[in-house]
Design a protein around this motif. Structure first.
Motif, mmCIF file in Angstrom:
data_model
loop_
_atom_site.group_PDB
_atom_site.id
_atom_site.type_symbol
_atom_site.label_atom_id
_atom_site.label_comp_id
_atom_site.label_asym_id
_atom_site.label_seq_id
_atom_site.Cartn_x
_atom_site.Cartn_y
_atom_site.Cartn_z
ATOM 1 N N VAL A 71 0.854 -1.188 0.000
ATOM 2 C CA VAL A 71 0.000 0.000 0.000
ATOM 3 C C VAL A 71 0.892 1.241 0.000
ATOM 4 O O VAL A 71 1.895 1.295 0.725
ATOM 5 C CB VAL A 71 -0.945 0.008 1.218
ATOM 6 N N THR A 72 0.508 2.200 -0.833
ATOM 7 C CA THR A 72 1.256 3.455 -0.900
ATOM 8 C C THR A 72 0.253 4.599 -0.941
ATOM 9 O O THR A 72 -0.917 4.385 -1.209
ATOM 10 C CB THR A 72 2.167 3.466 -2.150
ATOM 11 N N GLY A 73 0.698 5.811 -0.644
ATOM 12 C CA GLY A 73 -0.217 6.950 -0.665
ATOM 13 C C GLY A 73 0.153 7.952 0.396
ATOM 14 O O GLY A 73 1.200 7.841 1.041
ATOM 15 N N SER A 74 -0.752 8.932 0.570
ATOM 16 C CA SER A 74 -0.484 10.006 1.535
ATOM 17 C C SER A 74 -1.818 10.693 1.810
ATOM 18 O O SER A 74 -2.820 9.993 1.990
ATOM 19 C CB SER A 74 0.584 10.955 0.955
ATOM 20 N N HIS A 75 -1.867 11.999 1.788
ATOM 21 C CA HIS A 75 -3.110 12.710 2.114
ATOM 22 C C HIS A 75 -3.272 13.919 1.204
ATOM 23 O O HIS A 75 -2.285 14.408 0.624
ATOM 24 C CB HIS A 75 -3.091 13.166 3.575
ATOM 25 N N PHE A 117 -5.466 9.248 2.880
ATOM 26 C CA PHE A 117 -5.938 9.309 4.270
ATOM 27 C C PHE A 117 -6.618 10.652 4.549
ATOM 28 O O PHE A 117 -6.165 11.702 4.089
ATOM 29 C CB PHE A 117 -4.764 9.141 5.239
ATOM 30 N N VAL A 118 -7.692 10.623 5.351
ATOM 31 C CA VAL A 118 -8.396 11.866 5.728
ATOM 32 C C VAL A 118 -7.717 12.527 6.924
ATOM 33 O O VAL A 118 -7.113 11.861 7.764
ATOM 34 C CB VAL A 118 -9.877 11.633 6.098
ATOM 35 N N GLU A 119 -7.857 13.854 6.983
ATOM 36 C CA GLU A 119 -7.483 14.671 8.156
ATOM 37 C C GLU A 119 -6.090 14.318 8.691
ATOM 38 O O GLU A 119 -5.892 14.107 9.874
ATOM 39 C CB GLU A 119 -8.549 14.519 9.262
ATOM 40 N N GLU A 120 -5.097 14.284 7.794
ATOM 41 C CA GLU A 120 -3.732 14.008 8.251
ATOM 42 C C GLU A 120 -3.193 15.172 9.067
ATOM 43 O O GLU A 120 -2.467 14.981 10.034
ATOM 44 C CB GLU A 120 -2.819 13.727 7.048
ATOM 45 N N GLU A 121 -3.525 16.400 8.644
ATOM 46 C CA GLU A 121 -2.933 17.565 9.307
ATOM 47 C C GLU A 121 -3.637 17.924 10.608
ATOM 48 O O GLU A 121 -3.092 18.675 11.414
ATOM 49 C CB GLU A 121 -2.963 18.782 8.366
ATOM 50 N N GLY A 122 -4.843 17.436 10.795
ATOM 51 C CA GLY A 122 -5.588 17.857 11.982
ATOM 52 C C GLY A 122 -5.896 19.342 11.945
ATOM 53 O O GLY A 122 -6.095 19.968 12.979
ATOM 54 N N GLY A 131 -7.396 9.844 10.205
ATOM 55 C CA GLY A 131 -7.817 8.694 9.393
ATOM 56 C C GLY A 131 -7.026 7.444 9.729
ATOM 57 O O GLY A 131 -7.585 6.350 9.878
ATOM 58 N N SER A 132 -5.707 7.581 9.852
ATOM 59 C CA SER A 132 -4.889 6.396 10.165
ATOM 60 C C SER A 132 -5.019 6.023 11.639
ATOM 61 O O SER A 132 -4.964 4.847 12.000
ATOM 62 C CB SER A 132 -3.433 6.614 9.760
ATOM 63 N N ASP A 349 1.044 9.749 8.421
ATOM 64 C CA ASP A 349 0.271 8.513 8.581
ATOM 65 C C ASP A 349 1.197 7.306 8.606
ATOM 66 O O ASP A 349 0.917 6.318 9.296
ATOM 67 C CB ASP A 349 -0.748 8.383 7.440
ATOM 68 N N ALA A 350 2.306 7.390 7.861
ATOM 69 C CA ALA A 350 3.283 6.288 7.877
ATOM 70 C C ALA A 350 3.773 6.024 9.302
ATOM 71 O O ALA A 350 4.044 4.871 9.669
ATOM 72 C CB ALA A 350 4.460 6.612 6.956
#
Ligand code: GLV
Ligand code: MN
Ligand code: MN
Ligand code: MN
Length: 400
Positions: A71-75, A117-122, A131-132, A349-350
């Motif tokens: 799985v790969t990705g970010s926000h 991913f949702v709401e990584e930064e808060g 999200g994570s 998220d990582a």
């Protein structure tokens, strides 16, 4: 094949503020929803099947979802007036890398997925990597549902308004169990790669960090008639605390930032009644982080006693130190030409996932090191080298 440049150009206008050139892509707002629609339609056009998990994270699968997936990705969300790259570079690079592998006719031996991913930064609801954290069970669904944005809208209401169902959020062990390896590509948020002269690097660790809400409660009164000796001015206590935080961070080799503040009643000619401010602190190790936060809390309370101001400190989130999987880190570094290995003070998220599955990060050089601001940048050439590095890594992991 849809290349990086084309995808980047499509995403770039979404959520960019005309006045500052920065991004205000906050979870579940119309711009965030537009970004999610772009993700879904782009992934579909690449032949991936898109689904949304119970926590609102988007997944785009190559092949049927299954165990031991790469799985790969970010926000795609941003901080207030953030840069274009923090988050989106990882999402766009992931889609471009998958597009390149598909165009080459690669045959996978493991499922492959791209995640947003949702709401990584808060930035809207205050808790980063929400999200994570929900996916892994690091935050309870009850707490998450009741998180509020500055206007008082809850996470649950915002998610529902975006057409999802917040009643089912929470730990998702079945989905987490599908992830065999997670790789996040991200723009570097410092100048480590500039100094080492490399376009791409591999993360070694994330500093422990957290957010603490400070409330300084004093007494509102007239700015023109209240004698200095009669004031209970929370702004004074706050200002002294900001200076103290800077000193304590310097002593500990750590970082401490008050970047967000709200003042009541916020009038030019009135002494404030209340100052609310958020401390963001990060340190190379958790003992130093604790020492800094304790020292700042003590300084604030002592100064509050002098000023007649009541100080309360509430922890809002803490993230322990992350040491990324050493085997995977070394493997990736060798795969991308002996890329340098470097730590970061930024959360990802990582980092959350690394407590559960083998996880790695690739960083792409940032010529100025500026991040969380409109000046955030990576050159087009370095972005392409980042996509190539990620493509090599995904091919290696998903075909062995
Ligand atoms: C997120 O980017 C953070 O580290 O604050
Ligand atoms: Mn960020
Ligand atoms: Mn990020
Ligand atoms: Mn981050």
């Amino acid at each position: 094949m849809t290349g990086f440049d084309e995808l980047w150009r499509e995403l770039l206008p979404i959520g960019r503020a005309a006045d500052t050139g920065g991004y205000r892509r906050f979870s579940w707002t119309p711009d965030d929803v537009s970004g999610r629609e772009w993700f879904a339609s782009t992934a579909a056009s690449l032949g991936l099947s898109v689904e949304v998990d119970r926590n609102g994270n988007q997944w785009a699968w190559w092949g049927a979802p299954g165990p031991d997936a790469v799985v790969t990705g970010s926000h795609l969300d941003s901080v207030p007036d953030g840069g274009a790259f923090d988050g989106p570079l990882g999402v766009v690079s992931s889609l471009a890398a998958v597009g390149a592998l598909r165009a080459r006719g690669t045959t996978l031996s493991r499922p492959l997925a791209v995640v947003n991913f949702v709401e990584e930064e808060g930035a809207r609801f205050g808790l980063p990597c929400l999200g994570s954290r929900l996916l892994t069970g690091a935050v309870s669904p009850d707490r998450a549902r009741e998180l509020r944005d500055p206007a008082g809208v809850t996470w649950a209401a915002a998610m529902d308004a975006a057409g999802l169902d917040a009643s089912g959020i929470g730990a998702d062990p079945a989905r987490l169990g599908l992830i065999g390896t997670f790789v996040e590509l991200h723009v570097e948020q410092g100048r480590g790669l500039v100094e080492s002269g490399s376009p791409v690097g591999v993360a070694s660790a994330i500093w422990p960090h957290g957010r603490w809400r400070f409330e300084f409660a004093g007494e509102a009164n007239h700015a023109g008639t209240t004698r200095l000796a009669d004031r209970r001015d929370p702004m004074l206590t706050f200002a002294s605390t900001v200076l103290g935080a800077r000193e304590q961070a310097a002593l500990a080799g750590a970082l401490a930032t008050f970047g967000r503040v709200s003042v009541e009643p916020n009038g030019t000619n009135a002494i404030a009644s209340l100052v609310r401010a958020w401390l963001d602190s990060r340190a190379p190790d958790s003992a130093s982080l604790e020492r800094v936060v304790e020292a700042v809390t003590t300084l604030a309370a002592e100064r509050g006693d002098r000023d007649g101001v009541k100080v309360t400190v509430t922890p809002e989130s803490t993230t322990p130190v992350v040491e990324f999987n050493a085997d995977l880190r070394d493997e990736l570094s060798a795969l991308v030409g002996g890329a340098p290995v470097l730590p970061t003070g930024a959360g990802h998220d990582a980092g959350v996932l690394s407590a559960h599955v083998p996880t790695a990060m690739l960083f792409v050089r940032n010529p100025t090191g500026v991040s969380h601001a409109p000046g955030e940048f990576a050159t087009p050439d370095d972005c392409v080298l980042g996509v190539e590095a990620l493509t090599t890594v995904l091919e290696h992991l998903a075909t062995r």
